[in-house]
Design a protein around this motif. Structure first.
Motif, PDB file in Angstrom:
ATOM      1  N   GLY A  66       4.268  -0.244  -0.761  1.00 52.75           N
ATOM      2  CA  GLY A  66       5.194   0.921   0.307  1.00 52.75           C
ATOM      3  C   GLY A  66       5.894  -0.046   1.031  1.00 52.75           C
ATOM      4  O   GLY A  66       5.774  -1.179   1.273  1.00 52.75           O
ATOM      5  N   PRO A  67       6.740   0.687   2.197  1.00 59.82           N
ATOM      6  CA  PRO A  67       7.497   0.022   3.098  1.00 59.82           C
ATOM      7  C   PRO A  67       6.735  -0.788   3.929  1.00 59.82           C
ATOM      8  O   PRO A  67       7.470  -1.930   4.312  1.00 59.82           O
ATOM      9  CB  PRO A  67       8.087   1.641   3.679  1.00 59.82           C
ATOM     10  N   VAL A  68       5.516  -0.469   4.220  1.00 64.35           N
ATOM     11  CA  VAL A  68       4.691  -1.294   5.216  1.00 64.35           C
ATOM     12  C   VAL A  68       4.402  -2.608   4.790  1.00 64.35           C
ATOM     13  O   VAL A  68       4.307  -3.724   5.237  1.00 64.35           O
ATOM     14  CB  VAL A  68       3.501  -0.424   5.337  1.00 64.35           C
ATOM     15  N   GLN A  69       4.419  -2.781   3.203  1.00 64.54           N
ATOM     16  CA  GLN A  69       4.075  -4.191   2.691  1.00 64.54           C
ATOM     17  C   GLN A  69       5.312  -4.755   2.252  1.00 64.54           C
ATOM     18  O   GLN A  69       5.164  -5.870   1.676  1.00 64.54           O
ATOM     19  CB  GLN A  69       3.204  -3.774   1.377  1.00 64.54           C
ATOM     20  N   ALA A  70       6.518  -4.188   2.575  1.00 68.07           N
ATOM     21  CA  ALA A  70       7.874  -4.850   1.929  1.00 68.07           C
ATOM     22  C   ALA A  70       7.733  -6.278   2.534  1.00 68.07           C
ATOM     23  O   ALA A  70       7.545  -6.772   3.542  1.00 68.07           O
ATOM     24  CB  ALA A  70       8.865  -4.278   2.681  1.00 68.07           C
ATOM     25  N   ALA A  71       8.043  -7.179   1.531  1.00 63.64           N
ATOM     26  CA  ALA A  71       8.114  -8.721   1.988  1.00 63.64           C
ATOM     27  C   ALA A  71       9.206  -9.376   2.393  1.00 63.64           C
ATOM     28  O   ALA A  71       9.455 -10.586   2.935  1.00 63.64           O
ATOM     29  CB  ALA A  71       7.706  -9.389   0.736  1.00 63.64           C
ATOM     30  N   PHE A  72      10.509  -8.444   2.555  1.00 66.93           N
ATOM     31  CA  PHE A  72      11.677  -9.158   3.089  1.00 66.93           C
ATOM     32  C   PHE A  72      11.724  -9.053   4.552  1.00 66.93           C
ATOM     33  O   PHE A  72      10.858  -8.362   5.278  1.00 66.93           O
ATOM     34  CB  PHE A  72      12.915  -8.368   2.490  1.00 66.93           C
ATOM     35  N   THR A  73      12.803  -9.779   5.092  1.00 69.39           N
ATOM     36  CA  THR A  73      12.348  -9.963   6.653  1.00 69.39           C
ATOM     37  C   THR A  73      13.635  -8.931   7.139  1.00 69.39           C
ATOM     38  O   THR A  73      14.726  -8.838   6.591  1.00 69.39           O
ATOM     39  CB  THR A  73      12.506 -11.420   7.041  1.00 69.39           C
ATOM     40  N   ILE A  74      13.591  -8.905   8.360  1.00 63.02           N
ATOM     41  CA  ILE A  74      14.387  -7.817   9.256  1.00 63.02           C
ATOM     42  C   ILE A  74      15.783  -8.133   9.187  1.00 63.02           C
ATOM     43  O   ILE A  74      16.772  -7.637   9.087  1.00 63.02           O
ATOM     44  CB  ILE A  74      13.852  -7.539  10.485  1.00 63.02           C
ATOM     45  N   SER A 127      -2.399  -0.794   5.581  1.00 62.44           N
ATOM     46  CA  SER A 127      -2.512  -2.087   6.218  1.00 62.44           C
ATOM     47  C   SER A 127      -1.224  -2.795   5.559  1.00 62.44           C
ATOM     48  O   SER A 127      -0.706  -2.375   4.356  1.00 62.44           O
ATOM     49  CB  SER A 127      -3.591  -2.716   6.033  1.00 62.44           C
ATOM     50  N   GLU A 128      -0.948  -3.849   6.250  1.00 63.73           N
ATOM     51  CA  GLU A 128       0.123  -4.862   5.533  1.00 63.73           C
ATOM     52  C   GLU A 128      -0.223  -5.393   4.242  1.00 63.73           C
ATOM     53  O   GLU A 128       0.509  -5.880   3.345  1.00 63.73           O
ATOM     54  CB  GLU A 128       0.546  -5.698   6.534  1.00 63.73           C
ATOM     55  N   THR A 129      -1.473  -5.668   4.167  1.00 62.22           N
ATOM     56  CA  THR A 129      -2.158  -6.362   2.966  1.00 62.22           C
ATOM     57  C   THR A 129      -2.822  -5.384   2.068  1.00 62.22           C
ATOM     58  O   THR A 129      -3.401  -5.993   1.108  1.00 62.22           O
ATOM     59  CB  THR A 129      -3.214  -7.364   3.378  1.00 62.22           C
ATOM     60  N   GLN A 130      -2.470  -4.100   1.991  1.00 65.27           N
ATOM     61  CA  GLN A 130      -3.173  -3.164   1.086  1.00 65.27           C
ATOM     62  C   GLN A 130      -2.946  -3.292  -0.257  1.00 65.27           C
ATOM     63  O   GLN A 130      -1.479  -3.684  -0.825  1.00 65.27           O
ATOM     64  CB  GLN A 130      -2.432  -1.742   1.586  1.00 65.27           C
ATOM     65  N   GLY A 131      -3.667  -3.055  -1.110  1.00 62.64           N
ATOM     66  CA  GLY A 131      -3.318  -2.901  -2.693  1.00 62.64           C
ATOM     67  C   GLY A 131      -3.053  -1.575  -3.260  1.00 62.64           C
ATOM     68  O   GLY A 131      -3.105  -0.592  -2.705  1.00 62.64           O
ATOM     69  N   VAL A 132      -2.714  -1.706  -4.344  1.00 69.06           N
ATOM     70  CA  VAL A 132      -2.160  -0.347  -4.974  1.00 69.06           C
ATOM     71  C   VAL A 132      -3.345  -0.065  -6.403  1.00 69.06           C
ATOM     72  O   VAL A 132      -3.571  -1.206  -6.844  1.00 69.06           O
ATOM     73  CB  VAL A 132      -0.839  -0.331  -5.408  1.00 69.06           C
ATOM     74  N   LYS A 133      -2.888   1.067  -6.675  1.00 68.20           N
ATOM     75  CA  LYS A 133      -3.555   1.322  -8.179  1.00 68.20           C
ATOM     76  C   LYS A 133      -2.644   2.412  -8.680  1.00 68.20           C
ATOM     77  O   LYS A 133      -1.869   2.991  -8.149  1.00 68.20           O
ATOM     78  CB  LYS A 133      -4.801   1.809  -7.925  1.00 68.20           C
TER      79      LYS A 133
END
Lengths: 483, 189
Positions: A220-228, A328-334
């Motif tokens: 999701g948006p909270v886990q996006a790896a790009f920077t601001i 959380s920032e490090t959350q996983g997905v299924k």
């Protein structure tokens, strides 16, 4: 300097080096493999803290600087200012740049261990991960890494020939590399033409039909790896609107109060762009002909062929995901079991770089693409170290690599000073390496030779109002050196 | 959004109004980082600015101050003392002039801080990260979004962190002490 110290050793009754065929050198002999930021920063530290050390920086290409030259986007020239620091290091009389020499091909790790007191592997990650899903071998599915190499002049990527006649591109991944390739595809051509982007890619981009670039991520948006900073650039890109799926932002605003400032500011900006865009953006987006479309919670499951262009990708089948557990920032997905197909004519896979063992003796974790090491000391090989992306994994900007390289430098400095590395027995270093290379007919390129290439590139650029026109073939680089 | 020409003229005027002691290139680069947040402006003016950079001599002529829009004269003398406290505890003091940034002081006085100012003050890295006292932090003008964007990537970020290339010395800052965090400099715990 060497003569004076030889006289001193003569005076002390040491072996008469004056008469020797000079098979060894004074002081610790260190070699670094890979002339990118990690290599230069560790060298900078060692020449500062070990006044007797000689450091030889080997580099596979005739040109130094690694990803600073080949990775940083052409429209981010200020990031490349670090080259000035690296140039200063290279010009230190105790530092020698040895370009066009490849570990594994021209010199083996064993040879380097024999010639040097310490061998430092900082050759980075020159491959990238693949998805391993059906259809991945369809045409026009390319690695973002190679696309970057194509517009940045990495030798070997100049003939990539991405087909830009499609109007929709799917970029898989949401890191800064993904944002960079999206930006290069969506920027007005005028924006790019006075940068150091390569001529062949500028030509292709000027004829590009691409109108939409989707940036697809599993989470999701909270886990996006790009920077601001990079996100802000995209939101303000001339002629380009940003299109978000509002549903992707469920639960995001509630999450914000609990998180540290960097993630908070990035998520706030994302949420603002998606849910409540600034008036000035909306105004600009009204007349935009191109679009940037971040898509969250979608994981590529298969590539589908195009019905009009045989053998080429026509769509990506995406599995719909959902986050597991607390946000959380490090959350996983299924996977939820649902799917969505998105049409596209070009796919750029940007899911992470990967290193490879350049020499069979290097203990390597092929899953993570990292040399097996403990704090930079390579497993099972005393005197061999690794740093930068090769040691830590392929994540991080200059400041991260700098921190890692300085830490590694301190470790090696300590090992030399406390005798963990026995630098009292003299080693030949480059004196011997040069002979091996000569016997093999390898044309080593010095830093002065690089400066010739540098000057030629700048001259070619001046004629067409660019900071430089990069030379993209190794043979041409060597020709310039030979002239 | 300013036209390219308007951008150039403003930068030209401001460049001329700066103290002559500052090296022309650094002054203009600083202005570039302050002014050019709009992508289009940056792209359109870059060739002209590159030319301006190339043609700028290493010191600006004092006589050109007549074009300055500000009447304030800046001191030519190095009267402002700054102390950098490294993570390993070592304190390094240096003096700078009004209008110098902390990065200028580090560069001009060759302050021993490895890796400080990698991008040379263009707001494209976070290696000049310094930590201020609450009082000094509050006394300075708020950082721009551009500075915060890069500061967000710094190690050991605090509520009183700033980028040294964005802090300009004034008389009020004489005696300033800043902490330089561990990861880029000195021993990391």
């Amino acid at each position: 300097m060497r003569r004076a110290s030889t006289l001193c050793s003569f005076a002390k009754g040491a072996p008469l080096r004056l008469l020797s065929t000079s098979s060894t050198r004074q002081g610790p002999q260190v070699c670094v493999v890979g002339a990118g930021p990690a290599g230069f920063y560790v060298t900078q530290h060692l020449v500062k803290t070990l006044p007797e050390a000689n450091v030889d920086i080997y580099e596979k290409l005739p040109v130094p600087f690694g990803l600073v030259r080949f990775g940083v986007a052409p429209d981010h020239p200020e990031v490349k200012n670090v080259i000035n620091t690296f140039t200063k290091t290279a010009q230190n009389p105790r530092v020698r740049f040895v370009g066009n020499v490849s570990l594994g091909k021209d010199l083996s790790l064993q040879e380097l261990q024999r010639l040097y007191h310490a061998v430092i592997l900082t050759y980075g990650a020159e491959h990238d991960k693949s998805l391993g899903i059906p259809g991945e071998d369809l045409g026009n599915i390319l690695s973002a890494r190679r696309f970057v190499g194509w517009y940045n002049g990495q030798p070997g990527d100049e003939n990539l020939n991405p087909d830009l006649s499609t109007d929709t591109v799917a970029v898989l991944g949401q890191g800064n590399v993904a944002l960079d390739v999206a930006r290069v595809l969506l920027a007005p051509i005028d924006y790019l033409k006075s940068t150091d982007i390569t001529a062949h890619s500028l030509e292709a981009l000027s004829k590009s039909q691409v109108k939409r670039v989707m940036l697809i991520g599993r989470r999701g948006p909270v886990q996006a790896a790009f920077t601001i900073k990079e996100l802000r650039e995209m939101l303000k890109m001339e002629g380009c609107k940003s299109v978000f799926r509002q549903d992707d932002f469920k639960g995001v605003q509630e999450f914000l109060p609990s998180v540290a400032r960097p993630r908070k500011r990035l998520t706030e900006l994302l949420a603002q762009a998606a849910l409540d865009p600034k008036a000035e953006w909306l105004e600009a987006w009204k007349t935009a002909e191109r679009s940037f479309e971040p898509i969250f919670y979608r994981s590529p499951a298969a590539f589908l062929p195009s019905s009009s262009k045989a053998g080429t990708v026509g769509a990506v089948k995406l599995a719909v995901t959902e986050l597991q557990g607390e946000m959380s920032e490090t959350q996983g997905v299924k996977n939820t079991g649902a799917f969505e197909d998105v049409k596209c004519g070009l796919v750029l896979r940007s899911i992470g770089y990967k290193g490879l063992p350049a020499d069979p003796d290097i203990p390597f974790d092929s899953k993570s693409g990292v040399v097996r090491n403990s704090k930079g000391r390579v497993e099972g090989l005393p005197g061999v170290y690794c740093g930068g992306w090769l040691g830590t994994g392929p994540v991080g900007v200059i400041v991260n690599t700098m921190g890692n390289a300085f830490e590694l430098g301190r470790l090696i400095e300590g090992d030399i000073k406390d005798g963990t590395i026995n630098a009292t027995t003299a080693k030949p270093g480059y004196l011997e390496a040069a002979k091996i290379l000569d016997n093999k007919g390898v044309q080593a390129v010095s830093f002065k030779d690089w400066e010739k290439i540098d000057q030629e590139e700048q001259n070619r650029g001046k004629a067409i109002d660019k900071p430089r026109e990069k030379i993209v073939s190794v043979s041409e680089m060597l020709k310039v050196v030979a002239n | 959004m300013k036209t390219a020409a308007a951008c150039l003229w403003t930068i030209h005027c401001r460049a001329l109004s700066l103290s002559a002691r500052q090296t022309g290139k650094r002054a203009i680069r600083k202005l570039l980082s302050e002014r050019l947040s709009a992508s289009l402006c940056r792209a359109a003016v870059r060739p002209q600015l590159a030319a301006l950079l190339r043609s700028t001599s290493s010191t600006l002529p004092p006589a050109s101050r007549f074009l300055s829009t500000s009447a304030r004269l800046m001191s030519q003398e190095e009267t402002i003392s700054v102390t950098f406290i490294r993570a390993d505890g070592k304190k390094i003091s240096a003096k700078g002039k009004e209008g110098d940034s902390l990065l200028d002081v580090v560069v001009n006085k060759e302050v021993d801080l490895d890796g400080f100012g990698a991008c040379e003050g263009t707001l494209t890295c976070s290696t000049c990260h310094v930590i201020l006292s609450k009082e000094v932090y509050a006394s300075l003008a708020r950082p721009t979004d551009e500075e915060l964007d890069m500061l967000d990537l710094a190690f050991d970020l605090t509520d009183t962190s700033r980028l040294g290339c964005q802090i300009t010395l004034t008389k009020e800052l004489d005696g300033l002490e800043v902490n330089v965090p561990a990861s880029v400099n000195g021993a990391r715990q």
